[in-house]
Design an enzyme around this catalytic site. Structure first.
Site, PDB file in Angstrom:
ATOM      1  N   ASP A  73       0.996  -1.315  -0.138  1.00  0.00           N
ATOM      2  CA  ASP A  73      -0.111   0.542   0.194  1.00  0.00           C
ATOM      3  C   ASP A  73       0.858   1.559   0.191  1.00  0.00           C
ATOM      4  OD1 ASP A  73       1.358   0.099   2.484  1.00  0.00           O
ATOM      5  OD2 ASP A  73      -0.887  -0.268   2.850  1.00  0.00           O
ATOM      6  N   CYS A 306     -14.899 -28.235   6.404  1.00  0.00           N
ATOM      7  CA  CYS A 306     -13.095 -26.839   5.931  1.00  0.00           C
ATOM      8  C   CYS A 306     -11.812 -28.537   5.512  1.00  0.00           C
ATOM      9  CB  CYS A 306     -12.862 -26.247   6.723  1.00  0.00           C
ATOM     10  SG  CYS A 306     -11.295 -25.321   6.853  1.00  0.00           S
ATOM     11  N   CYS A 308      -8.796 -28.064   6.181  1.00  0.00           N
ATOM     12  CA  CYS A 308      -7.036 -27.419   6.901  1.00  0.00           C
ATOM     13  C   CYS A 308      -6.883 -28.247   7.902  1.00  0.00           C
ATOM     14  CB  CYS A 308      -7.468 -25.675   7.135  1.00  0.00           C
ATOM     15  SG  CYS A 308      -8.220 -25.884   8.884  1.00  0.00           S
ATOM     16  N   CYS A 311      -8.668 -27.688  11.107  1.00  0.00           N
ATOM     17  CA  CYS A 311      -9.494 -28.458  11.130  1.00  0.00           C
ATOM     18  C   CYS A 311      -9.606 -30.046  10.855  1.00  0.00           C
ATOM     19  CB  CYS A 311     -10.544 -28.445   9.832  1.00  0.00           C
ATOM     20  SG  CYS A 311     -11.505 -26.261  11.105  1.00  0.00           S
TER      21      CYS A 311
HETATM   22 ZN   LIG Z   1     -10.836 -25.122   9.137  1.00  0.00          ZN
END
Ligand SMILES: [Zn+2]
Length: 376
Positions: A73, A306, A308, A311
């Site tokens: 930015d 999920c 991931c 999880c």
């Molecule tokens: Zn997850």
């Protein structure tokens, strides 16, 4: 979106790596969950460790060990957020460092110089960030200043590219920057508060200056969400369809879906990372606050749909325990999940777009969220 450090599939979400790192997670984990581009904050890196130090290390990519694209930015948003510690005039923004109180002047030229030293793949122009709400006259004056600054920023950027910046003429007393990434692109920023006429005019006149691509700034600053969607919807048709359109600093998963429906390609937001550190998880069924007592003996993963690492390996009960104990792993595991959820949502959106099923996705996404948990 093609950059000097590779391609980014759009629409894309950029995790925020303020100090050159996404808080609580290693670059290795970001790559594993499919992050293709990071956002780093110019304001923070300029103050510490300094853009010149980073240039001497060969630029930001080499310094932080991230070989994929980086967007920086302009530093303006952080400077404007300093409120009592800054003043704005035509030249730029004068501010005092939040670290040591030292005084600095951020001009459109200086923001381009700092980002040249950092060597990001995408540099942003310095724009004036207006508080919400603002009246039409104030918004117009600010939009006009942002346009004047955009001209100056582009001129400086092009001068740096053709290496004609004279050391002596440096307006900031700053030594001549090193162009650590010759392939750097520069994006212009559309302003104009919530006023449709100003947004359209700002878009047209920013496009006339001619940047590699364009962003919509000054949203997600407290205006109603429908107003934001409306501004986005009115602005995107004024921006070239063959260039990425970047909605700055937004937003919730619902905001991403609705903004993509209105033509946005690129996002950044601290929400998934900051909320993770506060114990809030985004899931396919809404948000959950892992600190709630109701999860103390809940053996389910945070989001059953999920895939991931968090999880696959952690129960809500375990995550709640880690959070309650102040274990730093809590921040890591929660952040991994939230970023995975964001990146996976974008991945599914790209897939649905490729197969012409986006509207179907949009509908089922909202339906799934409307069944959401009522988690205080
Ligand atoms: Zn997850």
């Amino acid at each position: 979106m093609s950059t000097a450090h590779g391609d980014v599939e759009t629409p894309a979400f950029m995790p925020v790596g303020t100090q050159g790192a996404v808080k609580a997670v290693a670059h290795r984990d970001l790559e594993a969950i499919g992050a293709e581009i990071l956002l780093c904050n110019t304001y923070h890196l300029y103050l510490r460790p300094g853009d010149e130090l980073i240039a001497r290390r060969g630029g930001l990519h080499r310094f932080i060990g991230w070989s994929k694209p980086i967007l920086t930015d302009s530093g303006g948003y952080q400077v404007f957020s300093l409120a009592a510690r800054r003043t704005i005039d035509e030249e730029g923004a004068r501010f005092q460092s939040h670290l040591d109180g030292s005084r600095h002047l951020l001009t459109p030229e200086k923001a381009a110089d700092i980002q040249a030293n950092l060597g990001s793949d995408v540099a942003m122009v310095l724009d004036e960030c207006l508080a919400h709400p603002s009246d039409h006259d104030t918004a117009r004056a600010s939009m006009e200043r942002t346009l004047r600054w955009a001209h100056r920023a582009r001129e400086r950027f092009l001068a740096l590219k053709s290496s004609v910046v004279d050391r002596q003429s440096s307006v900031t007393n700053h030594q001549s920057p090193t162009l650590t990434n010759p392939g750097q692109a520069q994006f212009g920023i559309v302003q104009g508060s919530v006023f449709r006429d100003l947004r359209e005019e700002s878009a047209q006149r920013t496009v006339e200056i001619g940047f590699e691509a364009y962003a919509i700034g000054g949203l997600s600053v407290g205006e109603p969400v429908d107003t934001m969607y409306d501004v986005v919807e009115r602005t995107t048709p004024c921006l070239p369809a063959d260039r990425p359109r970047y909605l700055m600093g937004t937003g919730t998963p619902e905001d991403l879906v609705e903004s993509i429906a209105r033509g946005i390609d690129l996002f950044d937001c601290v929400l998934p990372t900051r909320n993770a550190r506060n114990g809030q998880l985004f899931t396919s069924e809404g948000r959950i606050n892992i600190k709630n007592a109701r999860y103390a003996e809940d053996d389910r993963p945070p989001d059953p749909s999920c895939g991931c690492y968090t999880c696959r390996t952690c129960s809500r009960a375990y995550l709640r325990h880690l959070f309650a104990s102040g274990e730093i792993n809590a921040a890591t595991l929660n952040t991994l999940h939230n970023l995975h959820f964001y990146l996976d949502t974008l991945r599914r959106i790209r897939e649905s777009l490729a197969f012409g099923r986006f509207e179907k996705f949009r509908l089922s996404f909202h339906q799934s969220l409307s069944r959401q948990l009522h988690d205080p």
